[in-house]
Design a protein around this motif. Structure first.
Motif, mmCIF file in Angstrom:
data_model
loop_
_atom_site.group_PDB
_atom_site.id
_atom_site.type_symbol
_atom_site.label_atom_id
_atom_site.label_comp_id
_atom_site.label_asym_id
_atom_site.label_seq_id
_atom_site.Cartn_x
_atom_site.Cartn_y
_atom_site.Cartn_z
ATOM 1 N N GLN A 365 -12.151 -4.720 2.378
ATOM 2 C CA GLN A 365 -12.647 -4.739 3.741
ATOM 3 C C GLN A 365 -12.409 -3.360 4.367
ATOM 4 N N GLU A 366 -13.448 -2.779 4.984
ATOM 5 C CA GLU A 366 -13.364 -1.411 5.513
ATOM 6 C C GLU A 366 -12.285 -1.277 6.581
ATOM 7 N N ASP A 367 -12.212 -2.208 7.510
ATOM 8 C CA ASP A 367 -11.243 -2.083 8.606
ATOM 9 C C ASP A 367 -9.806 -2.139 8.108
ATOM 10 N N VAL A 368 -9.541 -2.983 7.130
ATOM 11 C CA VAL A 368 -8.187 -3.095 6.573
ATOM 12 C C VAL A 368 -7.806 -1.802 5.841
ATOM 13 N N LEU A 369 -8.763 -1.231 5.127
ATOM 14 C CA LEU A 369 -8.496 0.002 4.390
ATOM 15 C C LEU A 369 -8.218 1.165 5.348
ATOM 16 N N ILE A 370 -8.984 1.278 6.425
ATOM 17 C CA ILE A 370 -8.758 2.347 7.406
ATOM 18 C C ILE A 370 -7.357 2.215 8.001
ATOM 19 N N GLU A 371 -6.978 0.995 8.316
ATOM 20 C CA GLU A 371 -5.647 0.750 8.877
ATOM 21 C C GLU A 371 -4.549 1.196 7.912
ATOM 22 N N ARG A 372 -4.728 0.901 6.636
ATOM 23 C CA ARG A 372 -3.705 1.268 5.631
ATOM 24 C C ARG A 372 -3.674 2.784 5.409
ATOM 25 N N LEU A 373 -4.817 3.438 5.473
ATOM 26 C CA LEU A 373 -4.829 4.900 5.357
ATOM 27 C C LEU A 373 -4.027 5.526 6.489
ATOM 28 N N LYS A 374 -4.225 5.032 7.698
ATOM 29 C CA LYS A 374 -3.495 5.565 8.845
ATOM 30 C C LYS A 374 -1.998 5.281 8.737
ATOM 31 N N GLU A 375 -1.648 4.097 8.267
ATOM 32 C CA GLU A 375 -0.229 3.753 8.094
ATOM 33 C C GLU A 375 0.460 4.693 7.113
ATOM 34 N N ASN A 376 -0.309 5.187 6.123
ATOM 35 C CA ASN A 376 0.247 6.082 5.113
ATOM 36 C C ASN A 376 0.028 7.565 5.441
ATOM 37 N N ASN A 377 -0.428 7.839 6.688
ATOM 38 C CA ASN A 377 -0.643 9.215 7.146
ATOM 39 C C ASN A 377 -1.578 9.995 6.235
ATOM 40 N N LEU A 378 -2.619 9.324 5.765
ATOM 41 C CA LEU A 378 -3.620 9.964 4.926
ATOM 42 C C LEU A 378 -4.864 10.250 5.764
ATOM 43 N N PRO A 379 -5.501 11.408 5.567
ATOM 44 C CA PRO A 379 -6.651 11.789 6.404
ATOM 45 C C PRO A 379 -7.879 10.928 6.109
ATOM 46 N N VAL A 380 -8.273 10.132 7.076
ATOM 47 C CA VAL A 380 -9.380 9.190 6.896
ATOM 48 C C VAL A 380 -10.656 9.919 6.490
ATOM 49 N N GLU A 381 -10.878 11.111 7.052
ATOM 50 C CA GLU A 381 -12.117 11.854 6.764
ATOM 51 C C GLU A 381 -12.227 12.252 5.295
ATOM 52 N N GLU A 382 -11.103 12.464 4.626
ATOM 53 C CA GLU A 382 -11.126 12.843 3.211
ATOM 54 C C GLU A 382 -11.512 11.657 2.322
ATOM 55 N N TYR A 383 -11.447 10.463 2.868
ATOM 56 C CA TYR A 383 -11.723 9.249 2.081
ATOM 57 C C TYR A 383 -13.042 8.605 2.513
ATOM 58 N N GLN A 384 -13.901 9.397 3.162
ATOM 59 C CA GLN A 384 -15.146 8.819 3.664
ATOM 60 C C GLN A 384 -15.985 8.218 2.540
ATOM 61 N N TRP A 385 -16.038 8.933 1.411
ATOM 62 C CA TRP A 385 -16.821 8.408 0.282
ATOM 63 C C TRP A 385 -16.218 7.103 -0.240
ATOM 64 N N TYR A 386 -14.877 7.015 -0.193
ATOM 65 C CA TYR A 386 -14.180 5.801 -0.660
ATOM 66 C C TYR A 386 -14.450 4.653 0.309
ATOM 67 N N LEU A 387 -14.509 4.968 1.598
ATOM 68 C CA LEU A 387 -14.824 3.945 2.598
ATOM 69 C C LEU A 387 -16.273 3.476 2.476
ATOM 70 N N ASP A 388 -17.171 4.368 2.038
ATOM 71 C CA ASP A 388 -18.568 3.979 1.833
ATOM 72 C C ASP A 388 -18.693 2.795 0.875
ATOM 73 N N LEU A 389 -17.783 2.716 -0.092
ATOM 74 C CA LEU A 389 -17.819 1.603 -1.052
ATOM 75 C C LEU A 389 -17.621 0.271 -0.341
ATOM 76 N N ARG A 390 -16.930 0.319 0.832
ATOM 77 C CA ARG A 390 -16.687 -0.900 1.608
ATOM 78 C C ARG A 390 -17.809 -1.145 2.629
ATOM 79 N N LYS A 391 -18.688 -0.158 2.804
ATOM 80 C CA LYS A 391 -19.790 -0.309 3.756
ATOM 81 C C LYS A 391 -21.041 -0.882 3.116
ATOM 82 N N PHE A 392 -21.215 -0.608 1.834
ATOM 83 C CA PHE A 392 -22.467 -0.957 1.172
ATOM 84 C C PHE A 392 -22.206 -1.869 -0.030
#
Length: 432
Positions: A365-392
């Motif tokens: 789920q995209e929203d859960v993944l974004i939340e976990r990236l932020k919790e781990n202090n990882l730059p969300v913008e660097e994982y945009q392609w990885y988040l795309d897998l949850r969009k499509f």
């Protein structure tokens, strides 16, 4: 006269053959010499008599140094006293190269630092020969398992802008005008993308962890097999791991049992390795450890000693599942029944060899993944392609990583992982 490798010589009993290889040892007395020969497929004794070879050639044979390269011709003779069941009675010796210096790694004992410094030569020894043959069979069995089960090989990148595990143990590289990139800790994120295209995928290649660890289980550069499957649940994932490991052990016993015996491995322990494997939860593991006298608390990650203590109770690999999310990677799916833990597992080899597999169901789920990236202090913008897998067309999916060297160390019964790879990269070792 046919050139024949040692591994095939049994088929040529009573026949004349040509051998091409090296001399790894010799002893001579008067009119007869015994040459210990190797050719990359095995070891055999060659017998040379002065009366057969002639005085001039025999004198040269007696002066041969260890690791001379030779072409010899002779008859394969059955010999029940020989470990391989035959020896080579030599009629002719052609010396390709006789070293001027004594071979650095002789019969005398050497310390491990000396041997690692001469790893390029140490590989020629009997023990290292057998270890690398087993490693070869392990990798062949892994590829065969996936081919037999409908997986597609996907080669994942070595350079990556996306950290897969922890930012604290990455190797950074300046990548032209792009900026910082990293040597891959894992190919998993890319396999997830491939799984959405191909369904069942795997890779096998080098990975890098900049961990300042000096334990017998750690390497800086190591090889890993990873697999990812669309629509696989946590339960499906664990079954796949069991089946893979069972298959690999079975194939090694079929094709490399002689190598294991030569290493002194008790293969009766490996014969017990058959799916299904025992499973316990992380919570049950903590209770077991506490019962054994450990003061580990719930929420702390298991260390090497903890894994060994747990494995003592099992003669097969044991699967420990559902760790706290605080000690696991950002991409692991929370357990719907207990959001404090994730749907993950580690497979711990028996006999004190530690973790050989790390695995999980992935967050889809995209929203859960974004939340976990932020919790781990990882730059969300660097994982945009990885988040795309949850969009499509996102779907539940699961995967794992199997450490090749740890698997080799366990199956071979090695005390240290540095012998499980041809050229080990450790905290203080990058030469040769």
């Amino acid at each position: 006269m046919e050139w024949v490798y040692i591994k095939d010589m049994k088929k040529y009993i009573g026949q004349k053959v040509e051998f091409r290889g090296w001399l790894w040892n010799k002893r001579a007395s008067g009119k007869i010499a015994f040459l210990q020969l190797r050719d990359g497929t095995g070891f055999v004794q060659g017998v040379v008599e002065k009366s057969t070879l002639g005085e001039e050639k025999y004198a040269k044979v007696k002066k041969l140094k260890m690791e001379s390269s030779l072409i010899v011709r002779g008859t394969v003779v059955e010999d029940q006293r020989s470990p391989v069941g035959f020896e080579l009675h030599i009629d002719d010796v052609e010396i390709i190269h006789n070293p001027e210096e004594d071979y650095p790694i002789s019969k005398k004992e050497h310390g491990i630092d000396f041997l690692m410094e001469h790893r390029h030569l140490w590989l020629r020894s009997r023990r290292q020969f057998h270890i690398l043959k087993v490693r070869h069979e392990i990798i062949r069995a892994i590829r065969e398992f996936y081919n037999n089960n409908g997986f597609t090989l996907v080669d994942t990148p070595i350079f990556t802008g996306s950290i897969g595990e922890s930012a604290g143990n990455t190797f950074e590289i300046d990548y032209f005008d792009y900026g910082k990139v990293y040597l891959a800790q894992t190919g998993q994120l890319y396999l997830e993308a491939a799984a959405m295209a191909l369904g069942k995928v795997y890779n096998l290649g080098p990975t890098f962890r900049a961990e300042k660890s000096k334990t017998r289980r750690h390497l800086i550069e190591f090889w890993m097999n990873e697999a990812e499957v669309a629509y696989y649940t946590h339960e499906d994932n664990m079954k796949l791991q069991e089946n893979l490991v069972s298959y690999v052990v079975k194939k090694v016993l079929e094709n490399a049992s002689e190598n294991l015996v030569a290493l002194g491995r008790d293969i009766s322990k490996l014969e017990k390795i058959e799916a299904p494997f025992p499973r316990i939860t992380y919570t049950e593991a903590i209770k077991l450890l506490n019962k054994k006298g450990s003061d580990i608390k719930w929420g702390e990650d298991l260390g090497a000693d903890d894994e060994t203590m747990v494995a003592e109770d099992f003669d097969k690999p044991v699967i420990i599942e559902k760790y706290p999310k605080s000690v696991k990677a950002f991409y692991m799916q929370p357990d719907p029944e207990n959001p404090d833990v994730v749907l993950c597992d580690d497979m711990i080899a028996p006999e004190g060899y530690g973790e050989i597999i790390g695995a999980s169901e992935r967050i889809w789920q995209e929203d859960v993944l974004i939340e976990r990236l932020k919790e781990n202090n990882l730059p969300v913008e660097e994982y945009q392609w990885y988040l795309d897998l949850r969009k499509f067309g996102s779907v539940p999916h699961s995967g794992f990583g199997l450490g090749i060297e740890r698997t080799v160390a366990w199956i071979c019964g090695l005390k240290h992982i540095r012998e499980a790879i041809p050229f080990a990269r450790t905290l203080y070792r990058v030469y040769p």
